[in-house]
Write an enzyme that holds these catalytic residues in place. Structure first.
Site, PDB file in Angstrom:
ATOM      1  N   TYR A   1       0.804  -1.220   0.000  1.00 40.86           N
ATOM      2  CA  TYR A   1       0.000   0.000   0.000  1.00 40.86           C
ATOM      3  C   TYR A   1       0.842   1.278   0.000  1.00 40.86           C
ATOM      4  O   TYR A   1       0.292   2.375  -0.020  1.00 40.86           O
ATOM      5  CB  TYR A   1      -0.923   0.010   1.221  1.00 40.86           C
TER       6      TYR A   1
ATOM      7  N   HIS B   1      -4.510   6.319  -0.910  1.00 41.25           N
ATOM      8  CA  HIS B   1      -5.071   6.208   0.438  1.00 41.25           C
ATOM      9  C   HIS B   1      -4.006   6.362   1.533  1.00 41.25           C
ATOM     10  O   HIS B   1      -4.358   6.472   2.703  1.00 41.25           O
ATOM     11  CB  HIS B   1      -5.765   4.850   0.591  1.00 41.25           C
TER      12      HIS B   1
ATOM     13  N   ASN C   1     -10.053   1.690   7.567  1.00 39.84           N
ATOM     14  CA  ASN C   1     -11.444   1.707   8.013  1.00 39.84           C
ATOM     15  C   ASN C   1     -11.625   1.534   9.521  1.00 39.84           C
ATOM     16  O   ASN C   1     -12.731   1.705  10.037  1.00 39.84           O
ATOM     17  CB  ASN C   1     -12.249   0.627   7.278  1.00 39.84           C
TER      18      ASN C   1
ATOM     19  N   ASN D   1     -14.016   6.772   4.952  1.00 39.29           N
ATOM     20  CA  ASN D   1     -14.248   5.728   5.950  1.00 39.29           C
ATOM     21  C   ASN D   1     -13.323   5.835   7.156  1.00 39.29           C
ATOM     22  O   ASN D   1     -13.707   5.476   8.273  1.00 39.29           O
ATOM     23  CB  ASN D   1     -14.110   4.346   5.307  1.00 39.29           C
TER      24      ASN D   1
END
Length: 207
Positions: free
Chosen positions: A14, A19, A66, A113
């Site tokens: 990631y 994000h 989240n 989120n």
């Protein structure tokens, strides 16, 4: 102690995705001020240090985006700080142009989120947040696929500069307060766009 938390997802896959911009800003602050964000506490990587004479805790929640609020709830409870005045959350925002910054002293999650989970766990919307624009999702593309994707080369160069500016904005919030930071950074991109519109584009960016 002032808590600055950048949102993102752990694991190498990631890194440098849309994000994970919040993580990148924390890394920029850590490098600039010599703070080692390596301690695994409160389900986060954290590091204590000084920024412009003020004691800070830099945090990168490891609960995945989240569930970011679960980690921040633990941090807030442990250090007994008031989230309204002692917490800044840094995250990505698909409703802003790539690289645009937006500072707010409170507000809704706006569909994010990570912020939604923080609000649920803290029981309040009253905490400062610094959003870094990553651009609107192209029509027909899956949202999760988009925010977990990497920036094209041209956007990556712009984001590198925006991460640096976001780190500066966080320092301004810390040292001068959110109002001063909002006046300085919320309008910057708008002024640049207006200037470009008035003078004409210097060149056409590749798609």
């Amino acid at each position: 102690m002032f808590i600055i938390a950048g949102l993102g997802n752990p694991k190498r896959e990631y890194e440098n995705t849309r994000h994970n911009v919040g993580f990148e800003v924390i890394d920029a602050l850590a490098e600039r001020y010599g703070i080692r964000v390596i301690d695994g506490k409160h389900r986060a990587l954290v590091g204590k240090g000084m920024i412009e004479g003020q004691k800070v805790l830099l945090a990168k929640p490891l609960t995945y985006m989240n569930l970011s609020g679960e980690s921040l709830r633990e941090i807030i409870d442990y250090y007994k700080e008031d989230p309204q005045t002692q917490l800044l959350v840094i995250c990505d925002d698909i409703s802003l142009d790539v690289g645009q910054l937006r500072i707010r002293k409170k507000g809704s999650a706006g569909g994010h989120n990570g912020l939604k989970n923080i609000i649920a766990n803290l029981g309040t919307q009253d905490f400062m947040r610094l959003r870094v624009g990553v651009g609107e999702k192209p029509a027909g593309r899956d949202l999760a696929d988009y925010v977990l994707g990497h920036f094209p080369a041209a956007e990556r160069k712009l984001m590198d500069e925006s991460v640096r500016q976001a780190a500066e904005a966080a320092v301004t919030i810390l040292t001068q307060g959110p109002d001063a930071a909002m006046n300085q950074y919320n309008q910057k991109k708008n002024k640049e766009h207006a200037s470009n519109a008035a003078t004409g584009p210097a060149g056409k960016e590749e798609a």
